[in-house]
Motif scaffolding. Structure first.
Motif, PDB file in Angstrom:
ATOM      1  N   ALA A 113      -0.138  -7.727  13.747  1.00 28.83           N
ATOM      2  CA  ALA A 113      -0.803  -8.421  12.646  1.00 28.83           C
ATOM      3  C   ALA A 113      -1.007  -7.489  11.456  1.00 28.83           C
ATOM      4  CB  ALA A 113      -2.138  -8.993  13.122  1.00 28.83           C
ATOM      5  N   LYS A 114      -1.415  -6.245  11.715  1.00 24.68           N
ATOM      6  CA  LYS A 114      -1.627  -5.286  10.624  1.00 24.68           C
ATOM      7  C   LYS A 114      -0.313  -4.960   9.920  1.00 24.68           C
ATOM      8  CE  LYS A 114      -5.714  -3.099  12.685  1.00 24.68           C
ATOM      9  NZ  LYS A 114      -6.290  -1.842  13.248  1.00 24.68           N
ATOM     10  N   LEU A 115       0.747  -4.766  10.711  1.00 30.59           N
ATOM     11  CA  LEU A 115       2.058  -4.466  10.118  1.00 30.59           C
ATOM     12  C   LEU A 115       2.541  -5.622   9.258  1.00 30.59           C
ATOM     13  CD1 LEU A 115       3.722  -2.835  13.254  1.00 30.59           C
ATOM     14  CD2 LEU A 115       3.234  -1.655  11.102  1.00 30.59           C
ATOM     15  N   LEU A 116       2.349  -6.849   9.738  1.00 35.08           N
ATOM     16  CA  LEU A 116       2.798  -8.007   8.984  1.00 35.08           C
ATOM     17  C   LEU A 116       1.982  -8.189   7.707  1.00 35.08           C
ATOM     18  CD1 LEU A 116       3.365 -10.456  11.963  1.00 35.08           C
ATOM     19  CD2 LEU A 116       5.141  -9.566  10.440  1.00 35.08           C
ATOM     20  N   ASP A 117       0.683  -7.926   7.769  1.00 36.79           N
ATOM     21  CA  ASP A 117      -0.140  -8.004   6.563  1.00 36.79           C
ATOM     22  C   ASP A 117       0.381  -7.038   5.506  1.00 36.79           C
ATOM     23  OD1 ASP A 117      -1.795  -9.975   7.551  1.00 36.79           O
ATOM     24  OD2 ASP A 117      -3.306  -8.569   8.306  1.00 36.79           O
ATOM     25  N   GLU A 118       0.693  -5.817   5.943  1.00 37.61           N
ATOM     26  CA  GLU A 118       1.205  -4.820   5.001  1.00 37.61           C
ATOM     27  C   GLU A 118       2.548  -5.255   4.427  1.00 37.61           C
ATOM     28  OE1 GLU A 118       2.410  -0.054   4.844  1.00 37.61           O
ATOM     29  OE2 GLU A 118       1.464  -0.896   6.649  1.00 37.61           O
ATOM     30  N   ALA A 119       3.399  -5.810   5.288  1.00 38.36           N
ATOM     31  CA  ALA A 119       4.711  -6.263   4.828  1.00 38.36           C
ATOM     32  C   ALA A 119       4.596  -7.398   3.830  1.00 38.36           C
ATOM     33  CB  ALA A 119       5.565  -6.682   6.023  1.00 38.36           C
ATOM     34  N   LEU A 120       3.744  -8.379   4.132  1.00 39.50           N
ATOM     35  CA  LEU A 120       3.621  -9.559   3.269  1.00 39.50           C
ATOM     36  C   LEU A 120       2.996  -9.224   1.920  1.00 39.50           C
ATOM     37  CD1 LEU A 120       2.580 -12.168   5.984  1.00 39.50           C
ATOM     38  CD2 LEU A 120       4.780 -12.003   4.807  1.00 39.50           C
ATOM     39  N   GLN A 121       2.198  -8.163   1.875  1.00 40.12           N
ATOM     40  CA  GLN A 121       1.629  -7.744   0.590  1.00 40.12           C
ATOM     41  C   GLN A 121       2.713  -7.235  -0.359  1.00 40.12           C
ATOM     42  OE1 GLN A 121      -1.458  -4.896   1.426  1.00 40.12           O
ATOM     43  NE2 GLN A 121      -2.829  -6.421   2.343  1.00 40.12           N
ATOM     44  N   LEU A 122       3.836  -6.773   0.199  1.00 34.44           N
ATOM     45  CA  LEU A 122       4.926  -6.277  -0.635  1.00 34.44           C
ATOM     46  C   LEU A 122       5.648  -7.411  -1.350  1.00 34.44           C
ATOM     47  CD1 LEU A 122       6.449  -3.671   1.848  1.00 34.44           C
ATOM     48  CD2 LEU A 122       5.167  -3.150  -0.225  1.00 34.44           C
ATOM     49  N   TRP A 123       5.561  -8.610  -0.807  1.00 33.82           N
ATOM     50  CA  TRP A 123       6.290  -9.748  -1.374  1.00 33.82           C
ATOM     51  C   TRP A 123       5.535 -10.244  -2.616  1.00 33.82           C
ATOM     52  CZ3 TRP A 123      10.906 -11.344   0.819  1.00 33.82           C
ATOM     53  CH2 TRP A 123      11.502 -12.462   0.241  1.00 33.82           C
ATOM     54  N   ALA A 124       6.096  -9.961  -3.790  1.00 31.11           N
ATOM     55  CA  ALA A 124       5.378 -10.247  -5.042  1.00 31.11           C
ATOM     56  C   ALA A 124       6.030 -11.373  -5.832  1.00 31.11           C
ATOM     57  CB  ALA A 124       5.326  -8.986  -5.899  1.00 31.11           C
TER      58      ALA A 124
END
Length: 913
Positions: free
Chosen positions: A120-131
């Motif tokens: 979940a933490k990794l996915l949160d970090e990944a999804l924050q990159l999607w701008a």
């Protein structure tokens, strides 16, 4: 942002930052070039790929020059070390920049393997990159076409995985509402939206949205929503605990329709493990794809048999006849068979495909069954038959079934050819008697490690009670290979027939392209070459190649590089014999090789053609950036060119024999260890063809090349006699360039037999001829004559200053003409001259400069002999440990190459230290 000096954003509006400062990359082609490099991460991007991604079909006049200019401007803006030039292309310098795409992909991959909390933490970090929409502000349609679909799919999959991990899915409802409006046919998003609404107590809203979805997919796809969504809909209507799965109707046996797996099969542990991993990830549909005869059904039945016990409600099997002698089984009929096998009475089977699909999913929704759909034609052929629910569906096809993965979430697995060990295992199991290992390995190679071919070959050997070596000898005759792997009594075990089933499924354009590819003398080829063969523009040819690859009649082995399986190449060659366009295609093939070989020769040697060659049709030859790129292509393709020369000679096409021979023989001069027997054979064909054409210049050049072949084959006397005849012919017709070339060659040949004074005279005359000419092409001849004159003067122990002066002038001309190969040879000669004067320090500088010029050529060609000389220079400088390391490395290279003379020499040198 990490320790990298640059941060490049592609997931949204394009942006480049250095620390906190935004760098203004001009909104044009520079952005496209940088984005194409950045999205590839640390991988090299070939020049032609960069050109395609930057300009698409709107190519500038000189695309390579335009690309180089954009790279140069980017380096000026970002730093000279940011973009690295590598053989064949460019790449971002590792560590110089961090790219959000690279980081996003890495985080999502790690999340797929992590425990729920960490994921979940990794996915949160990944999804924050999607701008936002990737590549916004990058003016490249091809770049978006190439990368946007896969990035979007990864983004959506990451969102879905994150929602599945969420403790409270209600917070995702607004985003899910937005996503289903953007991707209305992605049912996996709808499933999560409706589930979140249900869990939030919003039953009415969930039912309303389901009805919206049902109308949409019925209108757009002609099918009801997926089984999981239907089950959720029923749960919304009656949210009581689901009843236990219904038992099969009383008195009706549980279906067990799987055919037995073949007795003779290899383990394929890697493939079986891959299928196990797919099932562990809750795959509902697994598609096995690969060429005919590779063992898709065998593998599928092996695995299904192991897995069947997990599906207590039975197994259904259906041969869809996608490829074969019979017409494909239509979905309507296939659905009827599946429904009846599942216990539905004939009178209850609906009339339409849509109704039958809906009923099948309803009937199987509370059962746990394994459904094996064998030999599908394509995704549309199999899609209506997918049961959904807790059933597992295995599909096999010669088609890649990409649509089944994209639209239906199928997990795909490419069934590969067997390894050598697996091939031998299958042969031994089929033969049933011991056989010589080396013969079995050669038989495996001749059968291309294709399981069907291996089995047929082994059975043929057993049937005729002949040793494997006899079968191997028969199969070596390529034109007979498919005859020997045939069975007139059973089409399913006749290799030619099995291959033809894939060919017969092609449309006319695809079939024509596949057959014409059989004219190429080797099974691998570049896109430009394929375009020439089939007479289509490059982009049109790419689409045809991709369509052939999609049905496994062709392998994609790299960007714009393809390969036919060896047995498919034989099959294509048979088809090519019957193609009406065969003659024109062969002409295009020869012309393409003439132009491309000339381009390689120019890149390597800066040599000028004997005369300009104009093909009959517009072709796109390869272009080469420099010496390494051109030499690598020559080493890969010189055998193919040789075969084309022989074929053109057999057809009596004298013009193309002369042109191909001219380019090939000149290129062979850079090879330190050419096949001199083949050289002489090719050169002789060139002489004969030139005599037929009657052009004096062509006749002279053809004999010039034959003389070089004689010299390299160890006959300097014969070479000298032949070259003197060339000189006479050149003088007779006033051909100064031919005369200068012949005299320059005579210099080296005469020096070899000890006639050094005569050699110097020949070199001097060649220098005078070249200096007197105003033709630019004679500049290269002048350099050649000067370097040979310098070498002769050194041998004659004349004042070393003259030899150095002439060699230095040759080096300056080579550099002026950007001939790196010849510049390297000149620097090597200057190193020897510096050693002769006792200046070892200067000799080392020359040697290192020569090695730098020759970087990229294969070691056994040029670098290692020069490295031996470098060792001597190091010894002279007292650096014996370094000399030992240099010689040790050279010893390893020559030992691997089987060069006993050099190996003995180096062994003695090392011992002497």
């Amino acid at each position: 942002m990490t320790g990298a000096s640059l941060w490049i954003r592609l997931l949204g509006s394009f942006e480049v930052r250095r620390q906190r400062h935004v760098l203004e990359v001009p909104a044009g082609r520079q952005r496209s070039v940088l984005a194409a490099l950045a999205v590839s991460g640390p991988r090299m991007v070939p020049v032609d790929v960069l050109i395609d991604l930057t300009w698409g079909e709107s190519l500038p006049g000189n695309a390579k020059s335009a690309l180089h200019n954009n790279v140069r401007r980017l380096r000026k803006l970002l730093g000279q070390d940011t973009i690295r030039t590598v053989p064949g292309g460019y790449q971002l310098e590792p560590g110089a920049a961090e790219v959000d795409v690279t980081r996003f992909v890495r985080l999502t991959e790690e999340a797929a393997q992590a425990a729920p909390g960490a994921a979940a933490k990794l996915l949160d970090e990944a999804l924050q990159l999607w701008a936002g929409e990737p590549f916004t502000g990058v003016p490249s349609g091809p770049l978006q076409d190439e990368h946007l679909p896969a990035l979007t799919e990864r983004h959506l999959a990451a969102i879905e995985q994150r929602i599945d991990l969420a403790e409270d899915s209600a917070e995702w409802i607004p985003q899910l509402n937005e996503l289903v409006s953007r991707y209305p046919l992605r049912e996996s998003l709808w499933l999560r939206l409706l589930t979140a609404l249900q869990r939030s107590g919003r039953q009415a809203e969930a039912l309303s949205r389901y009805e919206e979805l049902r109308l949409l997919v019925t209108d757009q796809l002609g099918t009801p929503p997926a089984a999981e969504l239907q089950q959720l809909y029923h749960a919304l209507l009656a949210p009581d605990p689901a009843p236990a799965p219904a038992a099969p109707p009383a008195g009706r046996p549980v279906p067990r329709q799987l055919p037995p797996a073949p007795v003779r099969c290899v383990g394929r542990p890697g493939d079986l493990a891959a299928l196990d991993r797919m099932r562990a990830r809750s795959a509902r549909t697994i598609a096995l794809h690969g060429p005919g005869g590779v063992g898709k059904t065998t593998l599928g039945l092996q695995w299904a048999t192991r897995t069947a016990s997990d599906y207590p409600d039975g197994q259904l099997y259906l041969d869809l006849r996608g490829y074969g002698p019979d017409e494909p089984l239509e979905p309507l009929a296939g659905l009827g068979m599946l429904l009846r096998s599942a216990g539905v009475p004939d009178r209850a089977v609906p009339a339409t495909v849509a109704e039958r699909t809906a009923l099948l999913r309803t009937v199987l929704s509370d059962r746990r069954m394994l459904v094996f759909l064998d030999n599908a034609r394509d995704s549309d052929h199999v899609r209506p038959l997918l049961p959904g629910g807790d059933c597992l569906t295995i599909v096999t096809s010669r088609n890649e079934l990409l649509g089944l993965a994209v639209r239906d979430g199928a997990s795909r697995h490419a069934v590969r050819l067997l390894s050598m060990a697996e091939s031998v295992e299958l042969l031994e199991a089929t033969l049933g008697v011991p056989a010589d290992r080396s013969a079995l390995e050669e038989l495996a190679e001749l059968c291309g490690h294709l399981p069907l071919a291996l089995t047929i070959a082994a059975l043929q050997s057993s049937r005729h009670d002949s040793p494997v070596s006899t079968t191997v000898a028969a199969l070596r005759a390529q034109q007979d290979r498919l005859d020997l792997l045939s069975d007139s009594h059973d089409s399913s075990t006749d290799l030619r027939t099995v291959l033809a089933w894939s060919y017969d499924a092609l449309d006319r354009q695809e079939a024509r392209a596949f057959a014409l590819l059989g004219l190429h003398p080797t099974p691998d080829f570049e896109l430009n070459l394929a375009a020439a063969l089939i007479g289509e523009p490059r982009q049109r040819a790419r689409r045809l190649m991709d369509r052939l690859a999609a049905v496994h009649l062709l392998q994609v082995v790299g960007r714009d590089h393809y390969r036919l399986h060896d047995l498919l190449a034989v099959f294509a060659a048979e088809l090519a014999e019957r193609e009406p366009e065969r003659k024109d295609a062969l002409t295009r093939l020869d012309d393409w090789y003439i132009l491309t070989t000339a381009a390689a020769r120019t890149a390597l040697l800066r040599a000028v053609r004997d005369r300009d060659y104009q093909p009959r049709t517009a072709l796109e030859p390869l272009e080469f950036e420099g010496l390494p790129d051109a030499f690598a292509w020559y080493r890969r393709r010189h055998g193919a060119v040789q075969r084309l020369v022989h074929a053109a000679a057999e057809r009596g096409d004298h013009e193309r024999v002369v042109a191909l021979t001219a380019e090939l023989c000149d290129l062979q001069t850079v090879d330190r260890d050419p096949d001199t027997v083949e050289w002489l054979a090719i050169a002789e064909l060139g002489v004969q063809a030139a005599d037929e054409l009657g052009d004096p210049a062509l006749r002279g050049w053809a004999r010039f090349r034959r003389a070089r072949g004689l010299f390299l084959s160890g006959d300097p006397t014969g070479a000298i006699a032949e070259q003197q005849k060339v000189c006479d012919l050149a003088r007779l017709h006033g051909n100064a360039r031919l005369l200068a070339a012949a005299l320059t060659f005579l210099t080296a040949a005469l020096g070899t037999i000890g006639q050094r004074e005569e050699a110097r005279q020949a070199a001097t005359e060649a220098v005078e001829l070249a200096r007197a000419s105003t033709e630019r092409s004679m500049r290269l001849r002048l350099a050649h004559a000067l370097i040979n004159l310098g070498g002769t003067e050194l041998d004659l122990v004349e004042p070393i200053a003259d030899a150095i002066e002439h060699t230095t002038e040759a080096l300056e001309i080579y550099r002026e003409l950007e001939s790196g190969y010849h510049a390297g040879r000149a620097l090597a000669n200057l190193s020897e001259m510096a050693m002769a004067t006792g200046d070892a320090k200067q000799a080392l500088a020359y040697t290192d400069a020569a090695l730098a010029e020759l970087a990229g050529l294969e070691d056994r060609l040029s670098q290692q002999p020069l490295s031996i000389h470098r060792g001597h220079v190091l010894v002279a400088l007292g650096r014996r440990d370094e000399a030992r390391a240099v010689w040790q490395q050279a010893l390893e290279v020559f030992t691997a190459a089987g060069d006993d003379r050099r190996r003995a020499e180096l062994t003695e040198l090392i011992a002497g230290l």
